[in-house]
Design an enzyme around this catalytic site. Structure first.
Site, PDB file in Angstrom:
ATOM      1  CD  GLU A  25      -2.506  -8.673  -2.756  1.00 14.18           C
ATOM      2  OE1 GLU A  25      -1.680  -7.878  -2.070  1.00 14.18           O
ATOM      3  OE2 GLU A  25      -2.564  -8.547  -4.006  1.00 14.18           O
ATOM      4  CG  HIS A  60      -2.822  -4.821  -2.803  1.00 15.83           C
ATOM      5  ND1 HIS A  60      -1.577  -5.139  -2.451  1.00 15.83           N
ATOM      6  CD2 HIS A  60      -2.649  -3.491  -2.815  1.00 15.83           C
ATOM      7  CE1 HIS A  60      -0.845  -4.253  -2.296  1.00 15.83           C
ATOM      8  NE2 HIS A  60      -1.421  -3.142  -2.246  1.00 15.83           N
ATOM      9  CB  CYS A 116       1.442  -2.445  -4.728  1.00 17.34           C
ATOM     10  SG  CYS A 116       1.103  -0.970  -3.961  1.00 17.34           S
TER      11      CYS A 116
END
Length: 394
Positions: free
Chosen positions: A363, A361, A255
């Site tokens: 994650e 993202h 990001c």
């Protein structure tokens, strides 16, 4: 119980009326919308939302309460919160409290009962803009004047406001394989968790850290985290990324970290019209040819040569990022990932130094797990370097 009236005023004068939700008071920030159907607690505690007023497009918010496990940082970071239908009761076996109580306890000013669909359509058409919410002043014109005095996101240097004050370590789960130095520009807790699951011990370091600070950890690789603000202001992290690239240390950025690496490689950045914020964004991985459903939270992007945008303009529909290699000071670079909604650059891959990024993202807390493999790709990149240097790990 009758709630206190509240108003929301955008910087172009558009006004919405509702009721106070969370803390009573007044707040200002950049109005953005998040389309996620779940994960409001993770959104609220994501440091990347610092100085932003988040509009939830999902109509019913707060229905599962809050708990002590899902926070992505140690506090709520949003500047304000806008919802359509606040839940009266939170019901979930993991809940330890109510969302509105949490907002009030942390001083987060919100507004409920707003037509968030109309507000979101307005932001899509006009672009992200400054906004004010007040439950202490019902005069829209007076609030509008204060909105227009609030700082803009373009030119905002916010990493120092969200970074860790002191270094800390997240140990590997099970056998230790590698050590990673993570530059905290607004890191989410799930990043070192995903690395730990792969045997990586992560040293999380303040945004002001030097190359010597990173090397002192004994790191096998470097991670540059997500975070808030305008990447054009982040000269310190960009310089650090260039040092890492010049030493050929494996590097992964997510990001904001992707934008930092993009700048370090010589590319520019620009502000998107209204950004990508949600958990259902389709992205093409050009390495595998697969389409992933991914979690996003970004208002800026890397400008690929030939695709420059006017500041704040939406990417040109149908203008596909070419599958080309751009020569930089650090060798060839390609676009590795592209958003299929608007062709925004969503990842970079360096061909001659061990570095890659993604704009979204992997994650994904909350969100889909399609892109979790990128942490495996990072581990493989580290392993390749350590083998080439004849290094071993316990």
């Amino acid at each position: 119980m009758r709630r206190r009236p509240a108003i929301l005023v955008l910087e172009d004068g558009r006004t919405f009326h509702g009721e106070a939700y969370g803390s009573v008071g007044e707040t200002f920030g950049e109005a953005v919308f998040n389309t996620g159907m779940t994960g409001y607690q993770e959104t609220l505690t994501d440091p990347s939302y610092h100085r932003q007023v988040v509009v939830q497009t999902a109509p019913h918010i707060g229905n599962t309460g809050v708990n002590g496990e899902d926070d992505e940082s140690g506090r709520i970071w949003v500047a304000g919160y806008v919802v359509r239908d606040p839940a009266r009761i939170g019901s979930n076996w993991r809940a330890t409290g109510g969302l509105e109580d949490r907002l009030a306890a942390e001083g987060v000013v919100g507004i409920g009962g707003v037509d968030t669909r109309a507000l979101t359509r307005h932001l899509r058409e006009r672009g992200a803009m400054r906004v004010g919410i007040s439950s202490v002043d019902d005069d829209p014109r007076a609030l509008l004047a204060r909105v227009r005095q609030a700082p803009q996101m373009v030119g905002a240097d916010l990493s120092a406001e969200v970074t860790t004050a002191q270094p800390y370590v997240v140990e590997a789960d099970g056998a230790h394989r590698f050590t990673v130095a993570a530059l905290d520009l607004g890191i989410k807790r799930n990043v070192p968790r995903r690395l730990a699951a792969r045997g990586v011990t992560t040293h999380v370091l303040p945004a002001s850290s030097s190359i010597d600070d990173l090397l002192a950890t004994g790191a096998d690789a470097v991670f540059i985290s997500p975070g808030p603000g305008d990447p054009a202001t982040a000269d310190g992290p960009v310089g650090l990324a260039r040092e890492v690239l010049s030493r050929r240390i494996p590097l992964f950025g997510i990001c904001f970290g992707s934008q930092i690496l993009g700048r370090a490689l010589g590319f520019g950045t620009y502000k998107l019209g209204y950004g990508h914020r949600g958990i259902n964004q389709p992205v093409l991985d050009r390495v595998t040819g697969k389409v992933e459903v991914t979690s996003h939270n970004h208002g800026f992007a890397v400008a690929w040569p030939g695709r420059e945008q006017e500041p704040g303009a939406a990417p040109t529909p149908g203008l596909v990022v070419p599958d080309q290699v751009i020569e930089t000071e650090f060798g060839g670079v390609q676009v590795s990932h592209v958003c299929l909604n608007d062709n925004v650059v969503e990842g970079l891959r360096a061909r001659d130094v061990p570095a890659f990024t993604v704009q979204y993202h992997p994650e994904a807390a909350a969100g889909p797990h399609d892109a979790d493999y990128l942490f495996d790709r990072f581990a493989e990149l580290i392993e390749g370097r350590t083998h080439s240097e004849g290094r071993t790990h316990a």
